[in-house]
Design an enzyme around this catalytic site. Sequence first.
Site, PDB file in Angstrom:
ATOM      1  N   TYR A   1     -21.719  23.517  23.991  1.00 32.37           N
ATOM      2  CA  TYR A   1     -21.200  22.730  25.095  1.00 32.37           C
ATOM      3  C   TYR A   1     -20.815  21.013  24.928  1.00 32.37           C
ATOM      4  O   TYR A   1     -20.404  20.797  25.283  1.00 32.37           O
ATOM      5  CB  TYR A   1     -22.533  22.384  26.188  1.00 32.37           C
ATOM      6  CG  TYR A   1     -22.265  21.770  27.456  1.00 32.37           C
ATOM      7  CD1 TYR A   1     -21.513  22.048  28.610  1.00 32.37           C
ATOM      8  CD2 TYR A   1     -22.221  20.490  27.280  1.00 32.37           C
ATOM      9  CE1 TYR A   1     -20.851  21.869  29.773  1.00 32.37           C
ATOM     10  CE2 TYR A   1     -21.961  19.735  28.935  1.00 32.37           C
ATOM     11  CZ  TYR A   1     -21.536  20.532  29.982  1.00 32.37           C
ATOM     12  OH  TYR A   1     -20.627  20.192  30.692  1.00 32.37           O
TER      13      TYR A   1
ATOM     14  N   PHE B   1       8.098  10.594  36.031  1.00 32.76           N
ATOM     15  CA  PHE B   1       7.702  11.965  35.953  1.00 32.76           C
ATOM     16  C   PHE B   1       7.073  11.678  37.188  1.00 32.76           C
ATOM     17  O   PHE B   1       5.702  11.159  37.589  1.00 32.76           O
ATOM     18  CB  PHE B   1       7.217  12.173  34.844  1.00 32.76           C
ATOM     19  CG  PHE B   1       6.827  13.529  34.545  1.00 32.76           C
ATOM     20  CD1 PHE B   1       8.115  14.277  34.574  1.00 32.76           C
ATOM     21  CD2 PHE B   1       5.760  13.917  34.806  1.00 32.76           C
ATOM     22  CE1 PHE B   1       7.929  15.720  34.492  1.00 32.76           C
ATOM     23  CE2 PHE B   1       6.068  15.287  34.773  1.00 32.76           C
ATOM     24  CZ  PHE B   1       7.384  16.686  34.139  1.00 32.76           C
ATOM     25  N   THR B   2       6.993  13.143  37.527  1.00 27.84           N
ATOM     26  CA  THR B   2       6.698  13.792  38.927  1.00 27.84           C
ATOM     27  C   THR B   2       5.086  13.734  38.729  1.00 27.84           C
ATOM     28  O   THR B   2       4.558  12.869  39.747  1.00 27.84           O
ATOM     29  CB  THR B   2       6.960  15.490  38.883  1.00 27.84           C
ATOM     30  OG1 THR B   2       6.052  16.153  38.071  1.00 27.84           O
ATOM     31  CG2 THR B   2       8.277  15.553  39.263  1.00 27.84           C
TER      32      THR B   2
ATOM     33  N   ASP C   1       3.590   8.361  26.979  1.00 31.98           N
ATOM     34  CA  ASP C   1       3.828   9.789  27.545  1.00 31.98           C
ATOM     35  C   ASP C   1       3.958  10.222  26.170  1.00 31.98           C
ATOM     36  O   ASP C   1       5.510  10.318  25.866  1.00 31.98           O
ATOM     37  CB  ASP C   1       4.571   9.578  28.679  1.00 31.98           C
ATOM     38  CG  ASP C   1       3.964  11.053  28.978  1.00 31.98           C
ATOM     39  OD1 ASP C   1       3.578  12.226  28.169  1.00 31.98           O
ATOM     40  OD2 ASP C   1       4.688  11.671  29.850  1.00 31.98           O
TER      41      ASP C   1
ATOM     42  N   LYS D   1       3.268  21.537  24.705  1.00 30.59           N
ATOM     43  CA  LYS D   1       5.109  20.844  24.581  1.00 30.59           C
ATOM     44  C   LYS D   1       4.586  20.874  23.191  1.00 30.59           C
ATOM     45  O   LYS D   1       4.425  21.476  22.605  1.00 30.59           O
ATOM     46  CB  LYS D   1       5.812  20.008  25.541  1.00 30.59           C
ATOM     47  CG  LYS D   1       5.251  19.711  26.939  1.00 30.59           C
ATOM     48  CD  LYS D   1       4.321  19.897  28.173  1.00 30.59           C
ATOM     49  CE  LYS D   1       5.027  19.541  29.168  1.00 30.59           C
ATOM     50  NZ  LYS D   1       4.096  19.967  30.191  1.00 30.59           N
TER      51      LYS D   1
ATOM     52  N   ARG E   1      15.560  19.998  38.667  1.00 29.78           N
ATOM     53  CA  ARG E   1      14.883  18.589  38.791  1.00 29.78           C
ATOM     54  C   ARG E   1      16.083  17.969  39.314  1.00 29.78           C
ATOM     55  O   ARG E   1      16.606  16.588  38.656  1.00 29.78           O
ATOM     56  CB  ARG E   1      15.164  18.292  37.242  1.00 29.78           C
ATOM     57  CG  ARG E   1      14.115  19.166  36.634  1.00 29.78           C
ATOM     58  CD  ARG E   1      13.283  18.262  36.631  1.00 29.78           C
ATOM     59  NE  ARG E   1      11.973  18.812  37.644  1.00 29.78           N
ATOM     60  CZ  ARG E   1      10.992  18.674  36.981  1.00 29.78           C
ATOM     61  NH1 ARG E   1       9.920  18.623  36.263  1.00 29.78           N
ATOM     62  NH2 ARG E   1       9.825  19.083  38.475  1.00 29.78           N
TER      63      ARG E   1
ATOM     64  N   PHE F   1       7.885  20.687  45.573  1.00 30.11           N
ATOM     65  CA  PHE F   1       8.488  21.400  44.044  1.00 30.11           C
ATOM     66  C   PHE F   1       8.403  22.462  43.913  1.00 30.11           C
ATOM     67  O   PHE F   1       8.727  22.925  43.798  1.00 30.11           O
ATOM     68  CB  PHE F   1       9.624  20.212  43.264  1.00 30.11           C
ATOM     69  CG  PHE F   1       8.600  19.942  41.712  1.00 30.11           C
ATOM     70  CD1 PHE F   1       7.809  18.968  42.139  1.00 30.11           C
ATOM     71  CD2 PHE F   1       8.216  20.769  40.198  1.00 30.11           C
ATOM     72  CE1 PHE F   1       6.729  17.882  41.165  1.00 30.11           C
ATOM     73  CE2 PHE F   1       7.139  20.220  40.047  1.00 30.11           C
ATOM     74  CZ  PHE F   1       6.456  19.183  40.008  1.00 30.11           C
TER      75      PHE F   1
HETATM   76  N1  PM9 Z   1       5.569  18.758  32.100  1.00 29.98           N
HETATM   77  C1  PM9 Z   1       7.196  20.290  32.896  1.00 29.98           C
HETATM   78  O1  PM9 Z   1       7.676  21.088  32.777  1.00 29.98           O
HETATM   79  C2  PM9 Z   1       5.219  20.965  33.105  1.00 29.98           C
HETATM   80  C3  PM9 Z   1       4.886  21.114  34.711  1.00 29.98           C
HETATM   81  S1  PM9 Z   1       5.729  19.631  35.353  1.00 29.98           S
HETATM   82  C4  PM9 Z   1       7.242  20.287  36.604  1.00 29.98           C
HETATM   83  O2  PM9 Z   1       7.950  19.467  31.978  1.00 29.98           O
HETATM   84  C5  PM9 Z   1       5.580  14.577  31.185  1.00 29.98           C
HETATM   85  C6  PM9 Z   1       6.341  13.992  29.982  1.00 29.98           C
HETATM   86  C7  PM9 Z   1       5.759  16.090  30.986  1.00 29.98           C
HETATM   87  C8  PM9 Z   1       4.274  16.615  31.639  1.00 29.98           C
HETATM   88  C9  PM9 Z   1       4.883  18.372  32.159  1.00 29.98           C
HETATM   89  C10 PM9 Z   1       3.375  15.837  32.393  1.00 29.98           C
HETATM   90  C11 PM9 Z   1       2.308  16.102  32.615  1.00 29.98           C
HETATM   91  C12 PM9 Z   1       3.258  14.678  31.320  1.00 29.98           C
HETATM   92  N2  PM9 Z   1       4.055  14.304  30.817  1.00 29.98           N
HETATM   93  O3  PM9 Z   1       1.956  19.695  32.679  1.00 29.98           O
HETATM   94  O4  PM9 Z   1      -0.572  18.361  33.346  1.00 29.98           O
HETATM   95  O5  PM9 Z   1       7.072  17.421  31.115  1.00 29.98           O
HETATM   96  O6  PM9 Z   1       0.191  19.830  30.983  1.00 29.98           O
HETATM   97  O7  PM9 Z   1       1.570  17.445  31.882  1.00 29.98           O
HETATM   98  C13 PM9 Z   1       6.275  20.093  32.643  1.00 29.98           C
HETATM   99  P1  PM9 Z   1       0.655  19.009  32.020  1.00 29.98           P
END
Ligand code: PM9
Length: 462
Positions: A75, A127-128, A218, A261, A385, A452
Amino acid sequence: MTTTKRSWAEPYKIKMVEPLRVTTREERERALREAGWNTFLLRSEDVYIDLLTDSGTNAMSDRQWAGLMLGDEAYAGSANFYRLEAAVRKFYGYKYLVPTHQGRGAENILSQCLIKPGDYVPGNMYFTTTRAHQELAGATFVDVIIDEAHDPTSEHPFKGNVDLEKLDALVKRVGAQKVPYVSVAATVNMAGGQPISMKNLREVSEYCRAKGIKVILDATRAVENAWFVKRREKGYEHKSVAEILRETCSYTDGATMSGKKDLLVNIGGFLALNDEKTFEEARNLVVVYEGLHTYGGLAGRDMEAMARGIEEAVEEAHIRARIGQVEYVGQRLLEAGVPIVVPIGGHAVFLDATRFLPHLPQVAFPAQTLAGELYLESGIRAMERGIVSAGRNRETGDHNYPKLELVRLTFPRRVYTQAHCDVTVESVVELYERRRSIKGLRMVYEPKYLRFFQARFDRLEG
Ligand code: PM9
């Protein structure tokens, strides 16, 4: 390897395979209807080639899989946390690490630590999830990216650059004390996976330091950004991707990271910081939202896989092939006359739905329509997008109307072969040939946050 004229090949061979299912047109019609024309609501087993996202969909290496067996599932104080911390320090250069279950976990904690209600957060395009957390913490996001980023036909090599005049105008208007940090993405996802130059980032950093404003990176696709810097920016052609990555981070005060990623894992993220005070607060908050500060919502084995992914991500043969694959698809589509965002981005090829379906107004959701039609045509899943992703204006309640109305063909790392790429190109070209027969959509269900992901649509008749 990087300068030879010989074409790249995948720097790995395949040890395990996962069968794909080819569906019939009737099956896809039914699946898409049940999913309300939203590709996020399709079942994965109804998808042939899955280009929805490169997030968490990567193939791990044998080294990473072996690392899973070394998971220390204590843990508190897991050995894998310390290995991850050492890898982040070595490759990204930040002092302090707070692990999180994925990128938005880090965004939530960072936003809560740094933002006060009424603040403004400038960024190189929204970014979303990043903007959602900034807004939930009480800030207003302000887009300060260069104008070229909003033009899918501009060939600017660094469309992710910050426009310093726009940034300065905001700081002059609201005062530096209302700008806790500038949010800088490398690469810029919503602009088409476009990089920011090192020169521009250095200038942003100098400007912000003089005003007492932080710069938060980011870093989700910062390795891909480093590859573009190496290829396009004078003075970097002989530096390693790892060196360029370290220099990128050196101009910033901290970073949020979705390890799903660049870092070649299926789950994981982190917040990295240099400032001890912010770190203390983040380390305290993570126990409320994610888990203890030495696991942050991750299993020990996940942290080990991510630590190993950090090392693999900067291998030049890997990154060359990764971006080479995306460029291959983009180039073939350009040759066929299909309208896409140029220059071709790092993680995806973005179809320009505005030029693909010029007969559809933006309120008929051209990109959402195109993503659905591509699925019907071929079983290939892509992501909208455009206007759906952009959400609504918080003051007026109307849609935000982004200049870019795109469909993203996103390539998971180390997953698909060149033959899959060829099938993808052929499918898009066939769709392009019958584009005039395509009808738009209307939204029939709209969730409150990040619509979305779960919105539903019906086909417009007539
Ligand atoms: N990006 C993508 O598919 C995952 C789902 S949102 C549509 O591109 C950036 C630049 C991203 C991103 C996620 C996140 C969030 C932050 N910054 O999905 O929470 O492209 O791990 O990261 C998606 P998490």
